[in-house]
Write an enzyme that holds these catalytic residues in place. Structure first.
Site, PDB file in Angstrom:
ATOM      1  N   PHE A 159     -31.524 -12.699  -0.011  1.00 19.76           N
ATOM      2  CA  PHE A 159     -31.589 -11.391  -0.662  1.00 19.76           C
ATOM      3  C   PHE A 159     -32.998 -11.019  -1.093  1.00 19.76           C
ATOM      4  O   PHE A 159     -33.216 -10.385  -2.115  1.00 19.76           O
ATOM      5  CB  PHE A 159     -30.577 -11.286  -1.808  1.00 19.76           C
ATOM      6  CG  PHE A 159     -29.222 -10.915  -1.277  1.00 19.76           C
ATOM      7  CD1 PHE A 159     -28.515 -11.814  -0.492  1.00 19.76           C
ATOM      8  CD2 PHE A 159     -28.687  -9.654  -1.490  1.00 19.76           C
ATOM      9  CE1 PHE A 159     -27.297 -11.465   0.073  1.00 19.76           C
ATOM     10  CE2 PHE A 159     -27.469  -9.291  -0.923  1.00 19.76           C
ATOM     11  CZ  PHE A 159     -26.777 -10.205  -0.144  1.00 19.76           C
TER      12      PHE A 159
ATOM     13  N   LYS B 139      -1.650   3.832   6.925  1.00 21.51           N
ATOM     14  CA  LYS B 139      -2.266   2.496   6.902  1.00 21.51           C
ATOM     15  C   LYS B 139      -1.216   1.424   7.178  1.00 21.51           C
ATOM     16  O   LYS B 139      -1.431   0.516   7.975  1.00 21.51           O
ATOM     17  CB  LYS B 139      -2.843   2.240   5.513  1.00 21.51           C
ATOM     18  CG  LYS B 139      -4.346   2.250   5.469  1.00 21.51           C
ATOM     19  CD  LYS B 139      -4.770   1.820   4.093  1.00 21.51           C
ATOM     20  CE  LYS B 139      -6.279   1.842   3.985  1.00 21.51           C
ATOM     21  NZ  LYS B 139      -6.721   1.536   2.641  1.00 21.51           N
TER      22      LYS B 139
ATOM     23  N   GLU C  34     -13.879 -11.139  -6.478  1.00 21.68           N
ATOM     24  CA  GLU C  34     -14.090 -11.480  -5.072  1.00 21.68           C
ATOM     25  C   GLU C  34     -15.550 -11.214  -4.730  1.00 21.68           C
ATOM     26  O   GLU C  34     -16.070 -10.164  -5.054  1.00 21.68           O
ATOM     27  CB  GLU C  34     -13.150 -10.613  -4.224  1.00 21.68           C
ATOM     28  CG  GLU C  34     -13.103 -11.001  -2.792  1.00 21.68           C
ATOM     29  CD  GLU C  34     -12.956 -12.492  -2.612  1.00 21.68           C
ATOM     30  OE1 GLU C  34     -11.943 -13.052  -3.054  1.00 21.68           O
ATOM     31  OE2 GLU C  34     -13.864 -13.124  -2.047  1.00 21.68           O
TER      32      GLU C  34
ATOM     33  N   CYS D 157     -20.418  -1.387  -2.585  1.00 25.67           N
ATOM     34  CA  CYS D 157     -20.433  -2.179  -3.827  1.00 25.67           C
ATOM     35  C   CYS D 157     -21.695  -2.014  -4.665  1.00 25.67           C
ATOM     36  O   CYS D 157     -21.608  -1.585  -5.824  1.00 25.67           O
ATOM     37  CB  CYS D 157     -20.245  -3.653  -3.499  1.00 25.67           C
ATOM     38  SG  CYS D 157     -18.597  -4.000  -2.917  1.00 25.67           S
TER      39      CYS D 157
ATOM     40  N   THR E   2     -11.725   1.301  -7.066  1.00 31.04           N
ATOM     41  CA  THR E   2     -12.245   1.705  -8.378  1.00 31.04           C
ATOM     42  C   THR E   2     -13.480   2.580  -8.117  1.00 31.04           C
ATOM     43  O   THR E   2     -14.605   2.163  -8.410  1.00 31.04           O
ATOM     44  CB  THR E   2     -12.623   0.483  -9.235  1.00 31.04           C
ATOM     45  OG1 THR E   2     -13.512  -0.361  -8.472  1.00 31.04           O
ATOM     46  CG2 THR E   2     -11.411  -0.325  -9.653  1.00 31.04           C
TER      47      THR E   2
ATOM     48  N   GLY F 176     -27.311  -0.424   0.295  1.00 26.24           N
ATOM     49  CA  GLY F 176     -26.266   0.599   0.328  1.00 26.24           C
ATOM     50  C   GLY F 176     -24.919  -0.085   0.289  1.00 26.24           C
ATOM     51  O   GLY F 176     -24.796  -1.210  -0.207  1.00 26.24           O
TER      52      GLY F 176
ATOM     53  N   ASP G 156       0.866  -1.184   0.000  1.00 23.41           N
ATOM     54  CA  ASP G 156       0.000   0.000   0.000  1.00 23.41           C
ATOM     55  C   ASP G 156       0.895   1.224   0.000  1.00 23.41           C
ATOM     56  O   ASP G 156       2.013   1.181   0.531  1.00 23.41           O
ATOM     57  CB  ASP G 156      -0.907   0.000   1.231  1.00 23.41           C
ATOM     58  CG  ASP G 156      -2.172   0.803   0.997  1.00 23.41           C
ATOM     59  OD1 ASP G 156      -3.253   0.187   0.925  1.00 23.41           O
ATOM     60  OD2 ASP G 156      -2.077   2.044   0.854  1.00 23.41           O
TER      61      ASP G 156
ATOM     62  N   ARG H  43     -18.711 -10.481   1.369  1.00 28.39           N
ATOM     63  CA  ARG H  43     -19.597  -9.465   1.943  1.00 28.39           C
ATOM     64  C   ARG H  43     -18.961  -8.909   3.201  1.00 28.39           C
ATOM     65  O   ARG H  43     -18.298  -9.653   3.933  1.00 28.39           O
ATOM     66  CB  ARG H  43     -20.948 -10.081   2.338  1.00 28.39           C
ATOM     67  CG  ARG H  43     -21.794 -10.522   1.187  1.00 28.39           C
ATOM     68  CD  ARG H  43     -22.825 -11.521   1.662  1.00 28.39           C
ATOM     69  NE  ARG H  43     -22.174 -12.693   2.247  1.00 28.39           N
ATOM     70  CZ  ARG H  43     -22.802 -13.641   2.932  1.00 28.39           C
ATOM     71  NH1 ARG H  43     -24.082 -13.544   3.179  1.00 28.39           N
ATOM     72  NH2 ARG H  43     -22.146 -14.680   3.428  1.00 28.39           N
TER      73      ARG H  43
END
Ligand code: UDX
Length: 471
Positions: free
Chosen positions: A268, A35, A150, A279, A85, A276, A30, A153
């Site tokens: 789901f 971090k 990937e 993703c 992204t 929300g 990173d 969740r």
């Protein structure tokens, strides 16, 4: 195997820790010094089950942290790109971080390596990554680009990685597929699951994990299409919930009735205040945009997004219809995270609802088991915080349930009744049975089900004349 993971965000950190648990030597790269320092010092920057255990098990041994991408690439056979992204103003994904990593990787490639997209990216990204690596001088024989999306969740990220429904590997050469098969071999052969110290198997998972090998483009599309489909499932049931409210049907019964059809499945299908997180909102928009660029007008996805936004407005209308005017009203709010089990508030429908209610002049006291610190960083000082659900409810005109935390589904109803000024609950996550709530003395509103009132009296809170419940 020696593996580099670039980007220590949600996906990168979990993937790095889990790959180390599978027995690989992992360098997590990173460029954020804060971090890196925190990770090296033993901190776990995200609230995620089993992650602290994995980090302390492997930190400094099989899992190392570095800012030296060049060296990490040189030392590794596979480089997973897991950088952000984020959405641009136009709704498509900003791939500039992916591009700059691809550029940097190029100069460190001297023997065969695979470069694996782990971040969610639009179809054709792999072609660009390949082109950028070539443009910057790498030998075409020395690398392949693969896609390995990937599906983890938040809240269950570690077990989702280690006990996946499937592992999707998109490769255009056998050589690349072989490397990825080898990396995941402990999961696909089942050897991981019998080793001492394996993270325990969650319910409803089957082992060993199947691997699906596709072309790179298909794998890129599988990720976007999966997230868009799941978001569509949520918007579908939210639209059905609206119809249920209009005709007096019960959406939970409808969900049970349709979800038991194997072709549909029960998961789901929970109605609520909309999806929300980092993703679904981003990926549905990005997939819409990718389709447009490819010449297909995917209008179904516009409707998925529209229903999702509308769901929040409908909830706000419900609050107004329960309380009449809102200015100066005191509200207790349970839940700020975008879903239960996480401290993440990105694109949280709970936060958007709280912001709208504050703007309308409500006085809000909120409680969330994990997300209050993060909320404090971004919200106005108007919002007050409580140390428990009961403290948030104390003296409030109504209690709002906005996140599906398990602890909110197991509250002591008598105590809550005593704490609230008026026994009114507006539940955006359908955590309670309306009949039980009415029997416990509450006026209870939920999603896709009729409101329930104590003794069946529609304006339950007013039964004592002035709207204040008996002491
Ligand atoms: C999602 C995908 O599930 C995962 O595969 C992908 O890798 C990343 O995006 P995540 O964002 O962590 O994972 O959360 P998820 O559990 O999918 O929930 C997303 C949102 O949908 C939450 O706001 C949740 O409250 C909402 N939701 C989920 C519903 O409203 N109803 C449901 O039935 C399920």
């Amino acid at each position: 195997m020696h593996v580099a993971v670039v980007g220590s965000g949600y996906v990168g950190l979990v993937a790095g820790a889990c790959l180390a648990d599978l027995g690989h030597e992992v360098i997590l790269v990173d460029n954020d010094p804060h971090k890196l320092k925190a990770l090296k010092n033993g901190q776990t920057p995200i609230h995620e089950n089993f992650l602290p255990e994995l980090l302390s098990r492997h930190r400094g041994h099989r899992l190392n942290f570095s800012d030296d991408l060049h060296e990490a690439v040189r030392a590794s056979s596979a480089i997973f790109i897991a950088v952000g992204t984020p959405p641009t103003d136009r709704g498509d994904a900003d791939l500039s971080y992916v591009e700059s990593v691809a550029r940097e990787i190029s100069s460190a490639i001297s023997e065969y390596k695979i470069v694996v997209e782990k971040s969610t990216v639009p179809v054709y990204t792999s072609e660009w990554v390949r082109r950028i690596i070539l443009r910057n001088g790498a030998d075409p024989e020395c690398f392949d680009v693969a896609s390995n999306p990937e599906f983890l969740r938040e809240g269950t990220a570690v077990t989702d990685f280690l006990y996946p429904d499937r592992i999707v590997v998109g490769c255009d050469t056998d050589r690349a597929a072989q490397v990825l098969r080898k990396i995941y071999e402990p999961l696909t052969s089942g050897s991981y699951y019998v080793q001492a110290g394996a993270i325990p198997q969650p319910d409803r998972t089957s082992i060993p994990a199947p691997i699906i090998v596709t072309t790179t483009k298909s794998a890129e599309l599988i990720k976007h299409a999966s997230n868009a489909f799941l978001a569509m499932k949520i918007s579908f049931i939210n639209a059905v919930a609206t119809v249920c409210e209009s005709v007096g049907a019960d959406v939970n019964q409808v969900c049970h009735g349709i979800g038991t059809d194997n072709r549909i499945g029960p998961r789901f299908l929970n109605p609520g205040i909309g999806y929300g997180g980092s993703c679904f909102p981003k990926d549905v928009m990005a997939f819409r945009s990718v389709a447009r660029e490819c010449g297909y007008d995917f209008r179904l996805l516009d409707e998925v997004m529209r229903i999702n936004e509308d769901q929040r407005d409908r909830f706000l209308r419900k609050v107004r219809s329960a309380l009449w005017t809102l200015r100066g009203k005191r509200l207790g709010v349970l839940g700020l995270a975008f879903k239960g089990g996480t401290d993440d508030i990105r694109e949280s429908p709970a936060i958007l609802i709280v912001q709208a209610l504050l703007q309308e002049g409500c006085k809000i006291t909120a409680y969330d088991p994990a997300a209050m610190e993060r909320t404090q960083e971004v919200m106005s000082s108007n919002l007050k915080y409580a140390n428990s659900a009961y403290e948030a409810a104390a003296g409030s005109d109504a209690l709002l349930i906005l996140t599906e935390w398990e602890e909110f589904a197991n509250l002591d109803l008598d105590r809550l009744h005593g704490d609230l000024k008026y026994p009114i609950i507006i539940d955006g996550r359908n955590l309670y049975d309306p009949e039980v709530m009415a029997a416990s003395g509450f006026t209870y509103y939920s999603v896709g089900r009729a409101a329930s009132h104590p003794d069946g009296v529609p304006t339950g809170a007013l039964k004592n004349g002035n709207g204040v419940k008996k002491a």
